[in-house]
Design an enzyme around this catalytic site. Structure first.
Site, PDB file in Angstrom:
ATOM      1  N   ARG A  30       0.437  -1.177  -0.234  1.00  0.00           N
ATOM      2  CA  ARG A  30      -0.391  -0.104   0.287  1.00  0.00           C
ATOM      3  C   ARG A  30       1.089   1.436   0.175  1.00  0.00           C
ATOM      4  O   ARG A  30       2.006   1.430   0.254  1.00  0.00           O
ATOM      5  CB  ARG A  30      -0.878  -0.114   0.804  1.00  0.00           C
ATOM      6  CG  ARG A  30      -2.023  -0.769   1.023  1.00  0.00           C
ATOM      7  CD  ARG A  30      -3.462  -1.178   1.959  1.00  0.00           C
ATOM      8  NE  ARG A  30      -3.913  -1.307   2.448  1.00  0.00           N
ATOM      9  CZ  ARG A  30      -4.866  -2.421   1.378  1.00  0.00           C
ATOM     10  NH1 ARG A  30      -4.950  -1.770   0.703  1.00  0.00           N
ATOM     11  NH2 ARG A  30      -5.347  -4.126   1.593  1.00  0.00           N
ATOM     12  N   ASP A  31       0.587   2.184  -0.658  1.00  0.00           N
ATOM     13  CA  ASP A  31       1.314   3.504  -0.532  1.00  0.00           C
ATOM     14  C   ASP A  31       0.851   4.037   0.784  1.00  0.00           C
ATOM     15  O   ASP A  31      -0.380   4.470   1.000  1.00  0.00           O
ATOM     16  CB  ASP A  31       0.884   4.268  -1.844  1.00  0.00           C
ATOM     17  CG  ASP A  31       1.010   5.619  -1.876  1.00  0.00           C
ATOM     18  OD1 ASP A  31       1.999   5.440  -2.953  1.00  0.00           O
ATOM     19  OD2 ASP A  31       1.151   6.380  -1.335  1.00  0.00           O
ATOM     20  N   ILE A  32       2.186   4.473   0.974  1.00  0.00           N
ATOM     21  CA  ILE A  32       2.632   5.413   2.414  1.00  0.00           C
ATOM     22  C   ILE A  32       1.545   6.556   2.671  1.00  0.00           C
ATOM     23  O   ILE A  32       1.348   7.565   3.296  1.00  0.00           O
ATOM     24  CB  ILE A  32       4.247   5.842   2.375  1.00  0.00           C
ATOM     25  CG1 ILE A  32       4.145   6.133   4.255  1.00  0.00           C
ATOM     26  CG2 ILE A  32       3.941   6.923   2.265  1.00  0.00           C
ATOM     27  CD1 ILE A  32       5.068   5.968   4.950  1.00  0.00           C
ATOM     28  N   GLU A  96       8.151  10.375  -8.102  1.00  0.00           N
ATOM     29  CA  GLU A  96       9.112  11.213  -7.385  1.00  0.00           C
ATOM     30  C   GLU A  96      10.876  10.120  -6.272  1.00  0.00           C
ATOM     31  O   GLU A  96      11.504  10.219  -6.074  1.00  0.00           O
ATOM     32  CB  GLU A  96       8.366  11.058  -5.482  1.00  0.00           C
ATOM     33  CG  GLU A  96       7.597  12.644  -6.127  1.00  0.00           C
ATOM     34  CD  GLU A  96       6.742  12.775  -5.219  1.00  0.00           C
ATOM     35  OE1 GLU A  96       6.116  12.029  -4.225  1.00  0.00           O
ATOM     36  OE2 GLU A  96       5.608  14.148  -5.471  1.00  0.00           O
ATOM     37  N   HIS A 101       7.023   2.029 -10.638  1.00  0.00           N
ATOM     38  CA  HIS A 101       6.094   1.521 -10.257  1.00  0.00           C
ATOM     39  C   HIS A 101       4.567   1.340 -10.695  1.00  0.00           C
ATOM     40  O   HIS A 101       4.366   2.350 -11.523  1.00  0.00           O
ATOM     41  CB  HIS A 101       5.574   1.757  -8.470  1.00  0.00           C
ATOM     42  CG  HIS A 101       6.419   3.088  -8.493  1.00  0.00           C
ATOM     43  ND1 HIS A 101       7.365   3.950  -8.285  1.00  0.00           N
ATOM     44  CD2 HIS A 101       5.792   4.338  -8.663  1.00  0.00           C
ATOM     45  CE1 HIS A 101       7.723   5.568  -8.361  1.00  0.00           C
ATOM     46  NE2 HIS A 101       5.892   5.366  -8.511  1.00  0.00           N
ATOM     47  N   HIS A 103       0.830   2.583 -10.259  1.00  0.00           N
ATOM     48  CA  HIS A 103      -0.772   3.577  -8.440  1.00  0.00           C
ATOM     49  C   HIS A 103      -1.348   2.857  -9.198  1.00  0.00           C
ATOM     50  O   HIS A 103      -1.913   2.459 -10.485  1.00  0.00           O
ATOM     51  CB  HIS A 103      -0.606   4.429  -8.796  1.00  0.00           C
ATOM     52  CG  HIS A 103       0.664   5.137  -8.687  1.00  0.00           C
ATOM     53  ND1 HIS A 103       1.145   5.594  -7.188  1.00  0.00           N
ATOM     54  CD2 HIS A 103       2.108   5.458  -9.308  1.00  0.00           C
ATOM     55  CE1 HIS A 103       1.776   6.472  -6.895  1.00  0.00           C
ATOM     56  NE2 HIS A 103       2.699   6.442  -8.333  1.00  0.00           N
TER      57      HIS A 103
HETATM   58  P1  5GP Z   1       5.891   8.947  -7.976  1.00  0.00           P
HETATM   59  O1  5GP Z   1       5.358   9.974  -7.752  1.00  0.00           O
HETATM   60  O2  5GP Z   1       7.079   8.384  -8.059  1.00  0.00           O
HETATM   61  O3  5GP Z   1       4.897   7.804  -9.596  1.00  0.00           O
HETATM   62  O4  5GP Z   1       4.895   7.980  -6.522  1.00  0.00           O
HETATM   63  C1  5GP Z   1       6.250   7.590  -5.385  1.00  0.00           C
HETATM   64  C2  5GP Z   1       4.701   7.273  -5.004  1.00  0.00           C
HETATM   65  O5  5GP Z   1       5.567   6.094  -3.842  1.00  0.00           O
HETATM   66  C3  5GP Z   1       3.738   8.344  -4.133  1.00  0.00           C
HETATM   67  O6  5GP Z   1       2.698   7.957  -3.446  1.00  0.00           O
HETATM   68  C4  5GP Z   1       4.764   7.730  -2.550  1.00  0.00           C
HETATM   69  O7  5GP Z   1       3.890   8.026  -1.115  1.00  0.00           O
HETATM   70  C5  5GP Z   1       5.039   6.528  -2.190  1.00  0.00           C
HETATM   71  N1  5GP Z   1       6.062   6.252  -1.246  1.00  0.00           N
HETATM   72  C6  5GP Z   1       7.206   7.282  -0.845  1.00  0.00           C
HETATM   73  N2  5GP Z   1       7.488   6.542  -0.092  1.00  0.00           N
HETATM   74  C7  5GP Z   1       7.076   5.165   0.674  1.00  0.00           C
HETATM   75  C8  5GP Z   1       7.019   3.731   1.427  1.00  0.00           C
HETATM   76  O8  5GP Z   1       8.421   4.847   2.324  1.00  0.00           O
HETATM   77  N3  5GP Z   1       6.690   3.494   1.652  1.00  0.00           N
HETATM   78  C9  5GP Z   1       5.399   3.367   0.391  1.00  0.00           C
HETATM   79  N4  5GP Z   1       4.576   2.277   1.355  1.00  0.00           N
HETATM   80  N5  5GP Z   1       5.194   4.149   0.073  1.00  0.00           N
HETATM   81  C10 5GP Z   1       6.296   5.330  -0.578  1.00  0.00           C
END
Ligand code: 5GP
Length: 116
Positions: A30-32, A96, A101, A103
Site C-alpha cells: 500500500r502507498d504510504i 518521485e 512502479h 499505482h
Molecule cells: P511517484 O510520484 O514516484 O509516481 O510515486 C511514488 C509513490 O511512492 C508516492 O505515491 C508515495 O506516497 C509513495 N511512497 C514514497 N515512499 C514510500 C514508502 O516509504 N512506503 C510506501 N508504502 N510508499 C511510499
C-alpha cells in the site's frame, strides 16, 4: 549502476511494510500516502529507475505487474466499479521514487484523468 531507493528495502523487507503480493518478479504494497480509498503500488523486484530504462528483457516482469494489478483489484473488491493504473516518468510525469512502479487506485470515483 542506478541508485537503490526505499522500494528495494521494502522488497527485501528491511523496512517492514506489509506486502500484499510478492513473487520472483514483482512486489506490491500500500502507498504510504494514499490518494484514493485504495492505493497500491506494484513494482518490479529489479531496480529499473524509469520507464525510459525499460528493456525487452523486462517484459515478463512488466506483464506480471498487470496480472498482479488485476488480481489485487479483485481482492480489494474494486474490479467491477473500476480503477486507474498510473506510471509516472521523470519530472514532467511527477515521478518521485526512481524505481518504476504502477499505482493501482480505486475504491471511489476518480474523476477526470488529469488535473493540471
Ligand atoms: P511517484 O510520484 O514516484 O509516481 O510515486 C511514488 C509513490 O511512492 C508516492 O505515491 C508515495 O506516497 C509513495 N511512497 C514514497 N515512499 C514510500 C514508502 O516509504 N512506503 C510506501 N508504502 N510508499 C511510499
Amino acid at each position: 549502476m542506478a541508485e537503490e531507493t526505499i522500494f528495494s528495502k521494502i522488497i527485501r523487507q528491511e523496512i517492514p511494510t506489509p506486502l500484499l503480493y510478492q513473487d520472483e518478479l514483482v512486489s506490491a504494497f500500500r502507498d504510504i500516502s494514499p490518494q484514493a480509498k485504495c492505493h497500491i503500488l506494484i513494482i518490479p523486484n529489479k531496480l529499473i529507475p524509469t520507464v525510459n530504462d525499460v528493456e525487452e528483457s523486462d517484459e515478463l516482469a512488466l506483464g506480471r505487474m498487470f496480472t498482479v494489478a488485476r488480481k489485487l483489484a479483485e481482492e480489494e473488491g474494486i474490479d467491477e466499479n473500476g480503477y486507474r493504473l498510473i506510471m509516472n516518468c521523470n519530472k514532467h510525469g511527477g515521478q518521485e521514487v526512481y524505481h518504476i512502479h504502477m499505482h493501482l487506485l480505486g475504491g471511489e470515483s476518480l474523476g477526470k484523468m488529469l488535473s493540471v
